[in-house]
Design an enzyme around this catalytic site. Structure first.
Site, PDB file in Angstrom:
ATOM      1  N   HIS A   1      -7.598  -5.489  -0.405  1.00 25.80           N
ATOM      2  CA  HIS A   1      -6.370  -4.710  -0.364  1.00 25.80           C
ATOM      3  C   HIS A   1      -5.359  -5.349   0.593  1.00 25.80           C
ATOM      4  O   HIS A   1      -5.665  -5.665   1.730  1.00 25.80           O
ATOM      5  CB  HIS A   1      -6.717  -3.293   0.094  1.00 25.80           C
ATOM      6  CG  HIS A   1      -5.567  -2.343   0.095  1.00 25.80           C
ATOM      7  ND1 HIS A   1      -4.860  -2.016  -1.035  1.00 25.80           N
ATOM      8  CD2 HIS A   1      -4.992  -1.631   1.116  1.00 25.80           C
ATOM      9  CE1 HIS A   1      -3.928  -1.136  -0.728  1.00 25.80           C
ATOM     10  NE2 HIS A   1      -3.977  -0.904   0.574  1.00 25.80           N
TER      11      HIS A   1
ATOM     12  N   GLU B   1     -10.041  -4.406  -5.814  1.00 27.59           N
ATOM     13  CA  GLU B   1      -9.654  -3.275  -4.978  1.00 27.59           C
ATOM     14  C   GLU B   1      -9.538  -1.991  -5.795  1.00 27.59           C
ATOM     15  O   GLU B   1      -9.219  -2.021  -6.994  1.00 27.59           O
ATOM     16  CB  GLU B   1      -8.362  -3.563  -4.217  1.00 27.59           C
ATOM     17  CG  GLU B   1      -7.141  -3.837  -5.062  1.00 27.59           C
ATOM     18  CD  GLU B   1      -5.894  -3.921  -4.199  1.00 27.59           C
ATOM     19  OE1 GLU B   1      -5.634  -2.957  -3.449  1.00 27.59           O
ATOM     20  OE2 GLU B   1      -5.173  -4.918  -4.282  1.00 27.59           O
TER      21      GLU B   1
ATOM     22  N   SER C   1       0.833  -1.203   0.000  1.00 23.27           N
ATOM     23  CA  SER C   1       0.000   0.000   0.000  1.00 23.27           C
ATOM     24  C   SER C   1       0.872   1.259   0.000  1.00 23.27           C
ATOM     25  O   SER C   1       1.634   1.474  -0.924  1.00 23.27           O
ATOM     26  CB  SER C   1      -0.971  -0.037   1.188  1.00 23.27           C
ATOM     27  OG  SER C   1      -1.971   0.930   1.057  1.00 23.27           O
TER      28      SER C   1
END
Length: 388
Positions: free
Chosen positions: A288, A258, A166
């Site tokens: 995610h 996602e 991320s």
């Protein structure tokens, strides 16, 4: 070996009942909570505090995993070792996710100990500065400095790997671009899990309704929060616009539903355009950074075996493009003692197996904006230091 690493993969494993249940649970809890918190600085602070509380919850790790803090010098973080027979001449530098305001090395141990197992080396999870007090530019300084710290300690760049998820995937990419632009020696390979790579203010429309975890509008709000006053098309701000020439082999993992899926796709396309071997994997209906759920999701444990395969292929590339690992080490145990087994648990050794591979669809020219020039950054040299 190049053909085994430069591939698009859509794993054909059936979606487990655990994944279906977790998706439903997150859609009704975490997603609405994120929608409420990510609307003001006070909400960001609250989210950071909630993540800090979560990190304090004791989680039992397998008996062969050791975690030690490192607060000496500028290599701040924690070392994670999964086993005794690791190659201590190498290291994997890990950057955790959390939107640049939440989480820590402690919250991501489900990922870092398994990465240590598949990479056959210790992992240094960097405790970089985060918001709301600090900005991603300061996080980037910390990432570059941590890498320089490893070089000062005598690690060979050919024995270093990068990985992140991320926001940590964003940090992985920007650190690689920044180091390359400074002429610094680069690590041998990198893995990005659901990277957040586009921080422009273009509204996200892909998977807005089907993402079980992240509200797209709040991602847009957070991007505006972190990029105020910056050129959002600068590759050190939005690495989807980067020139990836000269970077090491890259693996990008995303979930098909996602909202950040296309960030990963576009990074893969940009990197390939620059001649970088890229393994792009898009997992059906996975949330995610699903790898962090490896204690309960069979698919999440399986992805580490795919990472193992990528690292093995990277080792087979010419010198300077791949990593090396200690020979003769046993296959890692990634189960963590949970006893869950995915359907089709065995992974075929060849990445070119027809039933394992399917192109997820090429990104069209309209999806890719022209790259902007890399602007100067006030970054320390790899041997410099950053304020804590």
């Amino acid at each position: 070996m190049h053909d085994e690493i430069d591939v698009d993969v859509c794993p054909g494993y059936p979606v487990s009942w655990q994944a279906a249940a977790l998706n439903a649970m997150m859609r009704g809890t975490f997603k609405p909570l994120a929608g409420l918190l990510l609307r003001s600085d006070a909400g960001v602070v609250a989210g950071s505090q909630l993540a800090a509380l979560a990190a304090r919850v004791p989680v039992r790790l397998p008996s062969h995993v050791r975690v030690t803090r490192d607060d000496t010098g500028v290599c701040r973080g924690e070392w994670v070792r999964a086993g005794e027979d690791l190659d201590e001449s190498g290291v994997l530098l890990y950057f955790h996710g959390g939107g640049y305001f939440a989480c820590s090395p402690a919250t991501h141990r489900a990922i870092t100990w398994r990465l240590s197992a598949v990479a056959r080396r210790p992992v240094l999870a960097v405790d970089y500065r985060q918001g709301p007090v600090h900005r991603p530019t300061e996080s980037l300084q910390d990432a570059v400095t941590a890498y320089g710290c490893l070089l000062e300690r005598g690690y060979d760049p050919a024995r270093i790997l990068f990985a992140g998820d991320s926001a940590g995937g964003h940090l992985t990419l920007t650190a690689l671009l920044a180091l390359r632009d400074r002429g610094s020696p680069l690590p041998s390979a990198a893995v990005c899990l659901s990277p957040w790579a586009d921080l422009t203010d273009v509204p996200r429309r892909v998977n807005r309704l089907v993402d079980p975890l992240i509200p797209a509008g709040r991602v847009d709000w957070l991007a505006r929060r972190w990029t105020a006053g910056l050129d959002v098309r600068d590759p050190l701000v939005s690495p989807v616009f980067g020139d990836y020439r000269g970077l090491p082999p890259l693996m990008v993992v995303t979930g098909s539903t996602e909202v950040l899926r296309d960030d990963g796709r576009r990074v893969a396309e940009r990197a390939r355009a620059g001649g970088v071997p890229v393994t792009y994997e898009e997992w059906r209906r996975m949330p995610h950074v699903f790898a962090i759920l490896a204690d309960v999701l069979p698919e999440a444990r399986q992805v580490f075996r795919h990472i193992d395969r990528f690292l093995a292929a990277a080792r087979g590339l010419p010198a300077g493009s791949g990593s090396a690992a200690a020979p003769g080490l046993p296959a890692p145990d990634l189960s963590g003692g949970s006893g869950l087994v995915a359907a089709g648990e065995t992974v075929r050794a060849g990445a070119a197996a027809a039933e394992d591979l399917a192109r997820p669809g090429a990104v069209t020219a309209e999806d890719l904006a022209r790259p902007g020039a890399v602007t100067a950054r006030d970054l320390p040299s790899p041997s410099g230091s950053a304020a804590a």
